[in-house]
Scaffold this motif. Sequence first.
Motif, PDB file in Angstrom:
ATOM      1  N   LEU A  31      28.956 -29.306  12.336  1.00  0.00           N
ATOM      2  CA  LEU A  31      30.025 -30.259  12.676  1.00  0.00           C
ATOM      3  C   LEU A  31      31.382 -29.545  12.761  1.00  0.00           C
ATOM      4  CD1 LEU A  31      29.078 -33.387  10.548  1.00  0.00           C
ATOM      5  CD2 LEU A  31      29.116 -33.218  13.027  1.00  0.00           C
ATOM      6  N   LEU A  32      31.621 -28.664  11.803  1.00  0.00           N
ATOM      7  CA  LEU A  32      32.882 -27.899  11.821  1.00  0.00           C
ATOM      8  C   LEU A  32      32.983 -27.064  13.087  1.00  0.00           C
ATOM      9  CD1 LEU A  32      33.441 -26.645   8.166  1.00  0.00           C
ATOM     10  CD2 LEU A  32      35.014 -27.988   9.533  1.00  0.00           C
ATOM     11  N   SER A  33      31.868 -26.478  13.449  1.00  0.00           N
ATOM     12  CA  SER A  33      31.853 -25.627  14.646  1.00  0.00           C
ATOM     13  C   SER A  33      32.142 -26.455  15.892  1.00  0.00           C
ATOM     14  CB  SER A  33      30.497 -24.949  14.800  1.00  0.00           C
ATOM     15  OG  SER A  33      30.168 -24.225  13.644  1.00  0.00           O
ATOM     16  N   VAL A  34      31.510 -27.595  15.987  1.00  0.00           N
ATOM     17  CA  VAL A  34      31.729 -28.468  17.149  1.00  0.00           C
ATOM     18  C   VAL A  34      33.183 -28.935  17.176  1.00  0.00           C
ATOM     19  CG1 VAL A  34      31.139 -30.718  18.106  1.00  0.00           C
ATOM     20  CG2 VAL A  34      29.329 -29.200  17.371  1.00  0.00           C
ATOM     21  N   PHE A  35      33.714 -29.274  16.016  1.00  0.00           N
ATOM     22  CA  PHE A  35      35.112 -29.719  15.896  1.00  0.00           C
ATOM     23  C   PHE A  35      36.051 -28.610  16.366  1.00  0.00           C
ATOM     24  CE2 PHE A  35      38.395 -32.374  14.617  1.00  0.00           C
ATOM     25  CZ  PHE A  35      39.235 -31.797  13.687  1.00  0.00           C
ATOM     26  N   PHE A  36      35.738 -27.408  15.947  1.00  0.00           N
ATOM     27  CA  PHE A  36      36.537 -26.249  16.333  1.00  0.00           C
ATOM     28  C   PHE A  36      36.517 -26.071  17.845  1.00  0.00           C
ATOM     29  CE2 PHE A  36      38.777 -22.498  15.289  1.00  0.00           C
ATOM     30  CZ  PHE A  36      38.300 -21.441  16.031  1.00  0.00           C
ATOM     31  N   VAL A  37      35.359 -26.213  18.429  1.00  0.00           N
ATOM     32  CA  VAL A  37      35.217 -26.054  19.883  1.00  0.00           C
ATOM     33  C   VAL A  37      36.014 -27.130  20.619  1.00  0.00           C
ATOM     34  CG1 VAL A  37      33.572 -26.273  21.772  1.00  0.00           C
ATOM     35  CG2 VAL A  37      33.019 -24.855  19.807  1.00  0.00           C
ATOM     36  N   LEU A  38      35.915 -28.353  20.113  1.00  0.00           N
ATOM     37  CA  LEU A  38      36.637 -29.449  20.772  1.00  0.00           C
ATOM     38  C   LEU A  38      38.142 -29.213  20.719  1.00  0.00           C
ATOM     39  CD1 LEU A  38      34.700 -32.624  19.626  1.00  0.00           C
ATOM     40  CD2 LEU A  38      35.011 -31.833  21.964  1.00  0.00           C
ATOM     41  N   LEU A  39      38.613 -28.810  19.549  1.00  0.00           N
ATOM     42  CA  LEU A  39      40.057 -28.563  19.409  1.00  0.00           C
ATOM     43  C   LEU A  39      40.492 -27.426  20.321  1.00  0.00           C
ATOM     44  CD1 LEU A  39      40.683 -28.944  15.573  1.00  0.00           C
ATOM     45  CD2 LEU A  39      41.328 -30.504  17.394  1.00  0.00           C
ATOM     46  N   LEU A  40      39.631 -26.442  20.466  1.00  0.00           N
ATOM     47  CA  LEU A  40      39.937 -25.320  21.345  1.00  0.00           C
ATOM     48  C   LEU A  40      40.127 -25.829  22.776  1.00  0.00           C
ATOM     49  CD1 LEU A  40      37.700 -22.230  20.539  1.00  0.00           C
ATOM     50  CD2 LEU A  40      40.178 -22.327  20.646  1.00  0.00           C
ATOM     51  N   TYR A  41      39.204 -26.661  23.209  1.00  0.00           N
ATOM     52  CA  TYR A  41      39.253 -27.141  24.583  1.00  0.00           C
ATOM     53  C   TYR A  41      40.399 -28.115  24.811  1.00  0.00           C
ATOM     54  CZ  TYR A  41      35.167 -24.845  26.391  1.00  0.00           C
ATOM     55  OH  TYR A  41      34.305 -23.894  26.842  1.00  0.00           O
ATOM     56  N   LEU A  42      40.740 -28.848  23.744  1.00  0.00           N
ATOM     57  CA  LEU A  42      41.859 -29.784  23.891  1.00  0.00           C
ATOM     58  C   LEU A  42      43.198 -29.094  23.630  1.00  0.00           C
ATOM     59  CD1 LEU A  42      40.315 -32.858  22.056  1.00  0.00           C
ATOM     60  CD2 LEU A  42      40.735 -32.627  24.501  1.00  0.00           C
ATOM     61  N   LYS A  43      43.141 -27.842  23.343  1.00  0.00           N
ATOM     62  CA  LYS A  43      44.344 -27.016  23.127  1.00  0.00           C
ATOM     63  C   LYS A  43      45.205 -27.548  21.989  1.00  0.00           C
ATOM     64  CE  LYS A  43      44.427 -25.418  27.837  1.00  0.00           C
ATOM     65  NZ  LYS A  43      45.132 -25.362  29.108  1.00  0.00           N
ATOM     66  N   ARG A  44      44.529 -28.115  20.942  1.00  0.00           N
ATOM     67  CA  ARG A  44      45.286 -28.635  19.810  1.00  0.00           C
ATOM     68  C   ARG A  44      45.305 -27.631  18.660  1.00  0.00           C
ATOM     69  NH1 ARG A  44      45.614 -34.511  20.312  1.00  0.00           N
ATOM     70  NH2 ARG A  44      45.701 -34.678  22.570  1.00  0.00           N
ATOM     71  N   LEU A  58      28.758 -20.593  19.531  1.00  0.00           N
ATOM     72  CA  LEU A  58      29.505 -19.334  19.518  1.00  0.00           C
ATOM     73  C   LEU A  58      29.819 -18.903  20.945  1.00  0.00           C
ATOM     74  CD1 LEU A  58      30.437 -17.199  17.429  1.00  0.00           C
ATOM     75  CD2 LEU A  58      28.381 -15.936  17.973  1.00  0.00           C
ATOM     76  N   LEU A  59      28.844 -19.038  21.817  1.00  0.00           N
ATOM     77  CA  LEU A  59      29.044 -18.693  23.229  1.00  0.00           C
ATOM     78  C   LEU A  59      30.164 -19.538  23.829  1.00  0.00           C
ATOM     79  CD1 LEU A  59      25.564 -18.230  24.949  1.00  0.00           C
ATOM     80  CD2 LEU A  59      27.404 -16.573  24.756  1.00  0.00           C
ATOM     81  N   ILE A  60      30.153 -20.830  23.479  1.00  0.00           N
ATOM     82  CA  ILE A  60      31.179 -21.736  24.014  1.00  0.00           C
ATOM     83  C   ILE A  60      32.557 -21.308  23.509  1.00  0.00           C
ATOM     84  CG2 ILE A  60      32.059 -24.101  23.975  1.00  0.00           C
ATOM     85  CD1 ILE A  60      29.067 -24.979  23.765  1.00  0.00           C
ATOM     86  N   ILE A  61      32.646 -20.999  22.214  1.00  0.00           N
ATOM     87  CA  ILE A  61      33.935 -20.615  21.636  1.00  0.00           C
ATOM     88  C   ILE A  61      34.425 -19.316  22.258  1.00  0.00           C
ATOM     89  CG2 ILE A  61      35.076 -19.835  19.510  1.00  0.00           C
ATOM     90  CD1 ILE A  61      33.148 -21.751  18.007  1.00  0.00           C
TER      91      ILE A  61
END
Lengths: 235, 584
Positions: free
Chosen positions: A131-144, B459-462
């Motif tokens: 969940l943390l990883s997915v949250f991190f990815v989402l924030l990355l994409y939303l540039k937050r 990881l790939l996505i990040i």
Amino acid sequence: MKKIFFVAMAALFFTVSAHQAKETFLKALAEYNQGHIQQSVELYESLEQKTPAILYNSGLCYYRLDNYGKALTCFRKVERRGNHEVVKKAQAMQALIKQKKGFSADSYWYTTIITIKSLLSPLFVQILFLLLSVFFVLLLYLKRLKGLKCVLLGSALVLMTIVTLTDYWFSSQVYAVVIQSEVVAYAGPDKEFHKVATLHAGQEVKVVEEKQSWYKVSFQNFQGWVEQIDLEKIT
Amino acid sequence: MDKKIGKLLLFFSVVLASCTMSAQDFSVSLRVTDQQGHFLKEAGIGVPFLIQVEVINKGKKDSSRPQLSLPPEITLGQLGTTSSIRTINNDTVSKKTYQYSAVSNQVGTFTIGPALVHIPGGDEIRSNIVAVKIAERPKLTESAEKEAHQVFVEFSADTTAPYVGQAVTVSLRFYYSDDSVHLDHLQEPVFKDCKSSGLQGPRNGQATVDGVQYGYLEWQTTLFPTHAGTIVIPAVGAQVSMPMERSSHRMDMFSLVNQMLGTGRQKQIYSNSLTLMVHDLPAHGKKNVRAVGKFSSLHGKLGSEKASVGEGINFTLELVGEGNFQMINHPSLILPESLRYYDSHVKEHQLTDKMKKKDFEYVLQGLKPGEYDIPAQAFEYFDGKTKSYKTLHSRPLKITITGEEKRKTETSSTTGQSQSAGSDLPDNLGPESTLNGGGTGRIRCIAWPWFMGILFVLLLIIVGRFLWMGWLGYREKNASYFVSRDAFYQAERSLKKARKEKKYAEIYHIFITLFCSRLSVSAADVSEEIIERTLKEKGFSAAQIIAWRQFFARTLAVTFAVLPETDDLWAEAEKWLALLKGIL
């Protein structure tokens, strides 16, 4: 209709089996309280599915029968599978046996890992990590994700990665306990090879390799081959 | 035709004659004898007898081994074969005798035979049939009768019509009239469908039988029949040494030597068999009572009168009396609902010759706290002598179940096994009291391959995201380069496409679009003058500008079909595009 019948029969079977297991457990407990330790341990051993309670009680029986090798094996298995309360008791029993037999106590690092493992469910840790990883990815994409937030979240992910990988590494290690009183380790998987060391009941070794009826074990500063019947695997 | 029929008849008659002749060469006979070789009509139950099949062969060809027909009540064992050959006047006669040992454990008259022998030619020869009677007490031959006065074995029982489970005292006596008779070996009796207490003895004694004084050795056992019906105890064999018979004639060397040395002759004798007619116990409602005998008391004893919930308490039922203890298992207990019990150990003690005490141990467990009455326990049995059912009762008891963990100091030690071995254990390290007390033991987790797979994807996505953002930043930083590069890349692609599709008119538009993009002006604002001015500023010479003007005019003319379309225009366009790439 057939499927329903089979499902019903399977459910009945498991219910009856669970009931029988409970009865046997209570009978074994009664025998233990009466002082019939040998009968008690035989009843515990007859149960197929070994819950932490069964393993702990079996360990107590072996302890009282002075079979410290088997006792330690049981308590080690409890550490791998039990909840926090029973793991604490198992650790206390192991410390008692090791003190009695003069074995070295477990390292602080090992005890800490075991305690943490018993507090956290592996599934909970894995799901949290994902969940943390997915949250991190989402924030990355939303540039937050900027500055301190990025650092904190990144650190949490790194920590969880370390914990998860450590748990995976720990679980993949195969350990065994010596269950016979005097066990000789040889240089090769045969008694013709020269002796390397003598192991005593209750000593824990790491299993490195398996060949026919022999285990290659690693203990302190040496490696040697021991017959499989003299050891009992914990993992 | 006649000749053919004649030949056929001759052939068949030859075949028939050869068969008949073959049959005449063989004869088979069957005899039943006792073990001494005397002709036998009656045998005892369990007493072995001999079956002899004699095959006489006057021809030269051999016959097969005989196949003997027997009823299923007779068990056959093979002993051996003897052969003899005699030649008289060049005629050879061979005789083969096949001997079998047989025994039956059932009373009745049975037919033995015929014995079938297959001879060469495919025929078979049958022997005679012999009827043998198997009796409890067979009629003895004269010689056997004579010797039976000297030594015999007798089987007897105190009752031959017992109930199931009733004690039957069986006695086996070896009688001898002469002290010179020695019992070398006594076969162990076989008690089928009975529980036995084991043969005890021997005991010496003296008895008078039919006016003759005998000494005897006696063995006794107590049987408890387990099933109703007829139980046959086969005869028991005994090997005895008897003194040699003094005879005036037929004194061979061996009997003379034996007489001198004082060694007797060995003889095998058999007892009678014993038949018990076992009756089922009389019906007693729906209950299945298995205890038979005479029981005097039933006493219940608690190991402790106080226990905590789940703790095991020893409870013993002591049964005293005479009877079939071996067939009595843990009686069912009558207890309150909140008390549960498990069968534990059983101990037997011999009090007198016949009286026994059997302790049935149970483990009781209280499920809920409270004070409970253990009612009087009942034990039903069948008295064989009075032929009636009787019941014994124990006395009622009280027990208290507490809700807390009982301290170890209060635990009683009636079992004799103390718990002091574990007294070095602190209280908090006692056993777990529930099956799933320490968890179910099942480690729930996502399988590692799946978990690693999902992590890898994330990881790939990040990483991909970071790389993309970096790439965008780089493009932003070098925007002019990328804009120029994109414009020329687009122009080259369009030129290639137009060339492929032979759209000559596109060349003009490609160059106009390129200049619009590079000069940042719209298509309406771009003109030849602006283009030439830009080229001049970028370093084009006058000749180059003239050449450009010519090329550009040609492309315009081709667009409006003023000039013909020629292939060299494509090469020229590419050449100008490459030239412009270096300067714009």
